[in-house]
Design a protein around this motif. Structure first.
Motif, PDB file in Angstrom:
ATOM      1  N   LEU A  85      -7.015  10.388   3.917  1.00 53.04           N
ATOM      2  CA  LEU A  85      -5.635  10.484   3.472  1.00 53.04           C
ATOM      3  C   LEU A  85      -4.874  11.459   4.347  1.00 53.04           C
ATOM      4  CD1 LEU A  85      -6.252  10.765  -0.393  1.00 53.04           C
ATOM      5  CD2 LEU A  85      -5.707   8.707   0.922  1.00 53.04           C
ATOM      6  N   ALA A  86      -3.565  11.294   4.369  1.00 50.50           N
ATOM      7  CA  ALA A  86      -2.731  12.265   5.061  1.00 50.50           C
ATOM      8  C   ALA A  86      -2.820  13.606   4.337  1.00 50.50           C
ATOM      9  CB  ALA A  86      -1.289  11.768   5.110  1.00 50.50           C
ATOM     10  N   ARG A  87      -2.352  14.617   4.979  1.00 50.86           N
ATOM     11  CA  ARG A  87      -2.389  15.939   4.369  1.00 50.86           C
ATOM     12  C   ARG A  87      -1.612  15.928   3.055  1.00 50.86           C
ATOM     13  NH1 ARG A  87       0.115  21.557   6.841  1.00 50.86           N
ATOM     14  NH2 ARG A  87      -0.619  22.930   5.167  1.00 50.86           N
ATOM     15  N   LEU A  88      -2.249  16.415   1.991  1.00 54.43           N
ATOM     16  CA  LEU A  88      -1.599  16.442   0.681  1.00 54.43           C
ATOM     17  C   LEU A  88      -0.651  17.630   0.619  1.00 54.43           C
ATOM     18  CD1 LEU A  88      -4.667  15.599  -1.603  1.00 54.43           C
ATOM     19  CD2 LEU A  88      -3.022  14.057  -0.519  1.00 54.43           C
ATOM     20  N   GLY A 113      -8.585  15.660   0.815  1.00 53.63           N
ATOM     21  CA  GLY A 113      -7.749  14.560   1.268  1.00 53.63           C
ATOM     22  C   GLY A 113      -8.091  14.087   2.661  1.00 53.63           C
ATOM     23  N   MET A 152       0.855  -1.194   0.000  1.00 57.86           N
ATOM     24  CA  MET A 152       0.000   0.000   0.000  1.00 57.86           C
ATOM     25  C   MET A 152       0.883   1.233   0.000  1.00 57.86           C
ATOM     26  SD  MET A 152      -3.012   1.048   2.662  1.00 57.86           S
ATOM     27  CE  MET A 152      -3.940   2.557   2.435  1.00 57.86           C
ATOM     28  N   CYS A 153       0.534   2.210  -0.795  1.00 56.22           N
ATOM     29  CA  CYS A 153       1.343   3.427  -0.881  1.00 56.22           C
ATOM     30  C   CYS A 153       0.577   4.599  -0.299  1.00 56.22           C
ATOM     31  CB  CYS A 153       1.738   3.701  -2.328  1.00 56.22           C
ATOM     32  SG  CYS A 153       0.347   3.972  -3.424  1.00 56.22           S
ATOM     33  N   ASP A 154       1.309   5.587   0.157  1.00 57.78           N
ATOM     34  CA  ASP A 154       0.715   6.802   0.698  1.00 57.78           C
ATOM     35  C   ASP A 154       0.475   7.802  -0.419  1.00 57.78           C
ATOM     36  OD1 ASP A 154       0.791   5.813   3.290  1.00 57.78           O
ATOM     37  OD2 ASP A 154       2.828   6.553   3.605  1.00 57.78           O
ATOM     38  N   VAL A 155      -0.687   8.409  -0.425  1.00 58.29           N
ATOM     39  CA  VAL A 155      -0.997   9.477  -1.377  1.00 58.29           C
ATOM     40  C   VAL A 155      -0.556  10.790  -0.748  1.00 58.29           C
ATOM     41  CG1 VAL A 155      -2.801  10.668  -2.677  1.00 58.29           C
ATOM     42  CG2 VAL A 155      -2.943   8.195  -2.321  1.00 58.29           C
ATOM     43  N   VAL A 156       0.386  11.471  -1.397  1.00 59.68           N
ATOM     44  CA  VAL A 156       0.954  12.683  -0.822  1.00 59.68           C
ATOM     45  C   VAL A 156       0.610  13.942  -1.607  1.00 59.68           C
ATOM     46  CG1 VAL A 156       2.873  11.436   0.228  1.00 59.68           C
ATOM     47  CG2 VAL A 156       3.104  12.357  -2.088  1.00 59.68           C
TER      48      VAL A 156
END
Length: 215
Positions: free
Chosen positions: A40-43, A35, A1-5
């Protein structure tokens, strides 16, 4: 799994309307804010995408554009009272296809740049005698003669990769060049370079007359 940045966007290389960039910009359109609602984490990353020059663009032209410098030789000159035309040995059907497809603005500088610009504005043409084979116009250059060289910087992205051989003109050759200080820095970082191994199959040199007969 990858993080969406982050997110990316592009309006394409042909766009010349500034308002389009503003409408497509993810921050301006509120597309960076959802996000958090999506878990999701903060973009934090914004990829500008296409439509920008090589020094402010998506990774491929950003890293590729400045890696190559193109050198063209003046093959003929046509002088008029208010203008001068220089014809060089590469054009829009070769490495300068970026002028047609990506609307890139290419500007030359003379290799022998000790003489100041003088004379009427110059138009630079490719070698094919096609009216579309115009590289640039309105360039202030010193007087050039056949055999002189023009240098074009930042020609590594979307140039030679899409070049053809229209009218029988060959693609540009690639020569690898490294400055002495950079060469020393590379050697210091990676250590002494090992010699290349001999190829398993040695090429056979054919007599010139045999090459002509077979071709």
């Amino acid at each position: 799994m990858c993080d969406v940045v982050g997110v990316s966007f592009t309006v394409g290389p042909a766009c010349r309307e500034f308002a389009v960039y503003d409408r497509a910009h993810p921050r301006g359109g509120g597309r960076l804010r959802p996000g958090g609602r999506l878990g999701l984490a903060r973009l934090t990353l914004l990829d500008l995408g296409g439509g920008f020059a090589g020094d402010a663009a998506r990774p491929r032209p950003l890293h590729g554009a400045s890696a190559f410098t193109l050198a063209t030789q003046v093959t003929s000159v046509r002088r008029r009272s208010d203008a001068v035309d220089y014809y060089v040995n590469d054009g829009v059907y070769g490495a300068f296809n970026c002028v047609l497809y990506d609307h890139q603005v290419c500007r030359p500088r003379p290799l022998q740049d000790d003489a100041p610009p003088s004379g009427p504005p110059a138009t630079i043409w490719g070698p094919t005698c096609d009216s579309m084979d115009q590289l640039c116009e309105g360039q202030l250059l010193p007087p050039l003669q056949p055999g002189h060289w023009l240098v074009w910087d930042n020609m590594g992205a979307y140039t030679l990769s899409a070049a053809g051989t229209f009218n029988g003109f060959p693609r540009a050759s690639v020569c690898c060049v490294i400055t002495a200080p950079l060469s020393e820095a590379v050697r210091a970082a990676v250590g002494p370079l090992s010699p290349m191994p001999e190829p398993a199959i040695q090429p056979t040199q054919l007599p010139a007359e045999q090459c002509v007969a077979e071709n």
